[in-house]
Design an enzyme around this catalytic site. Structure first.
Site, PDB file in Angstrom:
ATOM      1  N   LYS A  71      -3.507   1.715 -12.507  1.00  0.00           N
ATOM      2  CA  LYS A  71      -4.845   1.268 -12.902  1.00  0.00           C
ATOM      3  C   LYS A  71      -5.523   2.219 -13.896  1.00  0.00           C
ATOM      4  CE  LYS A  71      -5.967  -1.444  -8.790  1.00  0.00           C
ATOM      5  NZ  LYS A  71      -6.921  -1.736  -7.707  1.00  0.00           N
ATOM      6  N   ASP A 112     -12.340  -5.401  -9.329  1.00  0.00           N
ATOM      7  CA  ASP A 112     -12.527  -4.869  -7.967  1.00  0.00           C
ATOM      8  C   ASP A 112     -14.002  -4.526  -7.760  1.00  0.00           C
ATOM      9  OD1 ASP A 112      -9.863  -4.955  -7.126  1.00  0.00           O
ATOM     10  OD2 ASP A 112      -9.421  -2.966  -7.928  1.00  0.00           O
TER      11      ASP A 112
HETATM   12  P1  NAP Z   1      -5.462   5.735  -1.915  1.00  0.00           P
HETATM   13  O1  NAP Z   1      -5.775   5.872  -3.355  1.00  0.00           O
HETATM   14  O2  NAP Z   1      -4.151   6.227  -1.378  1.00  0.00           O
HETATM   15  O3  NAP Z   1      -6.660   6.453  -1.101  1.00  0.00           O
HETATM   16  C1  NAP Z   1      -6.703   6.446   0.288  1.00  0.00           C
HETATM   17  C2  NAP Z   1      -7.820   7.383   0.767  1.00  0.00           C
HETATM   18  O4  NAP Z   1      -7.791   7.351   2.198  1.00  0.00           O
HETATM   19  C3  NAP Z   1      -7.603   8.847   0.366  1.00  0.00           C
HETATM   20  O5  NAP Z   1      -8.864   9.464   0.241  1.00  0.00           O
HETATM   21  C4  NAP Z   1      -6.851   9.393   1.570  1.00  0.00           C
HETATM   22  O6  NAP Z   1      -7.008  10.772   1.745  1.00  0.00           O
HETATM   23  C5  NAP Z   1      -7.546   8.666   2.687  1.00  0.00           C
HETATM   24  N1  NAP Z   1      -6.738   8.612   3.886  1.00  0.00           N
HETATM   25  C6  NAP Z   1      -5.508   8.057   4.018  1.00  0.00           C
HETATM   26  N2  NAP Z   1      -5.073   8.210   5.281  1.00  0.00           N
HETATM   27  C7  NAP Z   1      -6.036   8.888   5.939  1.00  0.00           C
HETATM   28  C8  NAP Z   1      -6.175   9.352   7.275  1.00  0.00           C
HETATM   29  N3  NAP Z   1      -5.218   9.145   8.193  1.00  0.00           N
HETATM   30  N4  NAP Z   1      -7.294  10.025   7.623  1.00  0.00           N
HETATM   31  C9  NAP Z   1      -8.270  10.246   6.703  1.00  0.00           C
HETATM   32  N5  NAP Z   1      -8.214   9.831   5.425  1.00  0.00           N
HETATM   33  C10 NAP Z   1      -7.096   9.152   5.050  1.00  0.00           C
HETATM   34  O7  NAP Z   1      -5.524   4.220  -1.456  1.00  0.00           O
HETATM   35  P2  NAP Z   1      -6.525   3.109  -2.068  1.00  0.00           P
HETATM   36  O8  NAP Z   1      -5.875   2.419  -3.188  1.00  0.00           O
HETATM   37  O9  NAP Z   1      -7.829   3.764  -2.267  1.00  0.00           O
HETATM   38  O10 NAP Z   1      -6.577   2.031  -0.871  1.00  0.00           O
HETATM   39  C11 NAP Z   1      -7.250   2.313   0.344  1.00  0.00           C
HETATM   40  C12 NAP Z   1      -7.240   1.050   1.212  1.00  0.00           C
HETATM   41  O11 NAP Z   1      -8.071   0.051   0.613  1.00  0.00           O
HETATM   42  C13 NAP Z   1      -5.869   0.407   1.378  1.00  0.00           C
HETATM   43  O12 NAP Z   1      -5.741  -0.026   2.713  1.00  0.00           O
HETATM   44  C14 NAP Z   1      -5.886  -0.775   0.430  1.00  0.00           C
HETATM   45  O13 NAP Z   1      -5.057  -1.841   0.853  1.00  0.00           O
HETATM   46  C15 NAP Z   1      -7.358  -1.175   0.530  1.00  0.00           C
HETATM   47  N6  NAP Z   1      -7.813  -1.914  -0.638  1.00  0.00           N
HETATM   48  C16 NAP Z   1      -8.279  -3.173  -0.431  1.00  0.00           C
HETATM   49  C17 NAP Z   1      -8.765  -3.906  -1.504  1.00  0.00           C
HETATM   50  C18 NAP Z   1      -9.292  -5.292  -1.258  1.00  0.00           C
HETATM   51  O14 NAP Z   1      -9.317  -6.093  -2.190  1.00  0.00           O
HETATM   52  N7  NAP Z   1      -9.735  -5.593  -0.050  1.00  0.00           N
HETATM   53  C19 NAP Z   1      -8.755  -3.356  -2.795  1.00  0.00           C
HETATM   54  C20 NAP Z   1      -8.276  -2.058  -2.974  1.00  0.00           C
HETATM   55  C21 NAP Z   1      -7.795  -1.334  -1.878  1.00  0.00           C
HETATM   56  P3  NAP Z   1      -5.966  11.834   1.050  1.00  0.00           P
HETATM   57  O15 NAP Z   1      -6.235  11.756  -0.427  1.00  0.00           O
HETATM   58  O16 NAP Z   1      -6.323  13.112   1.683  1.00  0.00           O
HETATM   59  O17 NAP Z   1      -4.585  11.333   1.409  1.00  0.00           O
END
Ligand code: NAP
Length: 291
Positions: A71, A112
């Site tokens: 992205k 988004d």
């Molecule tokens: P990402 O870039 O990998 O970021 C995930 C974030 O969550 C990071 O800050 C990570 O911390 C934190 N995290 C992960 N596991 C954790 C844990 N066990 N405890 C505390 N913090 C934790 O992922 P993303 O793209 O932002 O996506 C996040 C979620 O949103 C996913 O489930 C995705 O499917 C969802 N999402 C949904 C939509 C929708 O349309 N509904 C759109 C986008 C994303 P660290 O950096 O320290 O690992």
């Protein structure tokens, strides 16, 4: 070739892409409006990204969705970024092929952020001058912080790496140019988190916690009691459609939703950008299994 035999093409650029719900969502929309178009999965490692983007200039291409991990990288491969949300986040999730005066341009959007704003407008309290607290500091949190800034709300971020939350806030606030109060918190600091929740209008889970695990929550569920009565809880996780966080918020009498409406609206806006047509939301909802 006759007009009727032309098949338009769109697709998803990412790595990996196999488990995406976008093909079902977009094909349902094309079918509902009788548009002869395919939606393809374009698994693209970084070294192939520039060639993949260049291929979008071919005739019959509508454009593409972009997902993890590209992205941010695609931003610099496009001709223009008309979307304020894409400029603010530095992230593009939708590319539109535009043909005008014999030339072709590739335009970058971020649907988004607009999807989140649409969900908040439909389901949450008015945000201007209030606080939106995001849990997590990754790509999805970036969209939530941008939505807060564009709505005139104070973006707060709680993450397990406070430095990541600080960096995210600093980057977006500089780009936005406003002076909204913002704060980075430690997700594990329950006392500070409880205090923060007392003044929070919208709480967003932007961590993957809760995915496929019906009991997992990014914060202890008892902390939801600190939220004001008019607060709205939005969990970006959409599998399961209602996480433990969403169920607990509803049990406490708060409005709450899982991530499917965001998935729906980001796809609906992409569809409209590609086709110029109003998205057939009922067909798209059905494709996502939304009731
Ligand atoms: P990402 O870039 O990998 O970021 C995930 C974030 O969550 C990071 O800050 C990570 O911390 C934190 N995290 C992960 N596991 C954790 C844990 N066990 N405890 C505390 N913090 C934790 O992922 P993303 O793209 O932002 O996506 C996040 C979620 O949103 C996913 O489930 C995705 O499917 C969802 N999402 C949904 C939509 C929708 O349309 N509904 C759109 C986008 C994303 P660290 O950096 O320290 O690992």
């Amino acid at each position: 070739m006759t007009e009727q035999s032309i098949i338009l093409r769109a697709g998803l650029i990412g790595h990996p892409v196999a488990h995406s719900r976008s093909p079902a969502l977009q094909l349902a929309a094309f079918d509902a409006l009788g548009i002869a178009a395919r939606y393809e999965l374009w698994d693209t490692p970084l070294e192939a990204l520039a060639a993949r983007i260049a291929s979008l200039r071919e005739p019959n291409m509508l454009g593409a969705n972009v997902t993890i991990p590209h992205k941010t990288a695609v931003h610099d491969l496009l001709d223009a970024i008309p979307s304020e949300a894409a400029r603010l986040t530095g992230a593009v999730n939708t590319i539109v092929r535009e043909e005008r005066g014999g030339g072709v341009r590739l335009l970058g959007y971020n649907t988004d952020v607009s999807a989140l704003r649409r969900v908040f407008a439909e389901q949450g309290p008015a945000l201007a001058g209030r606080r939106l607290l995001t849990l997590g500091a990754g790509g999805a949190a970036r969209s939530a912080v941008a939505a807060a800034l564009l709505e005139g709300a104070a973006p707060w971020v709680a993450a397990r790496r406070v430095d990541a939350a600080e960096a995210l806030l600093a980057e977006l606030r500089v780009r936005h140019g406003g002076n909204h109060p913002a704060r980075a918190l430690d997700l594990a600091d329950e006392r500070t988190l409880t205090e923060a929740l007392r003044q929070t209008a919208i709480l967003v889970n932007a961590t993957p916690i809760g995915t496929l695990d019906p009991a997992a929550s990014p914060i202890p569920l008892a902390l939801l009691d600190a939220l004001p009565d008019d607060a709205y809880v939005f969990d970006m996780v959409y599998n399961p459609p209602a996480t433990a966080l969403v169920r607990a918020a509803r049990e406490r009498g708060l409005r709450a939703s899982g991530g499917l409406p965001m998935l729906l609206y980001q796809g609906a806006e992409a569809f409209t950008l590609w086709t110029g047509r109003t998205a057939p939301l009922a067909a798209m909802r059905a494709a996502l299994g939304m009731v």
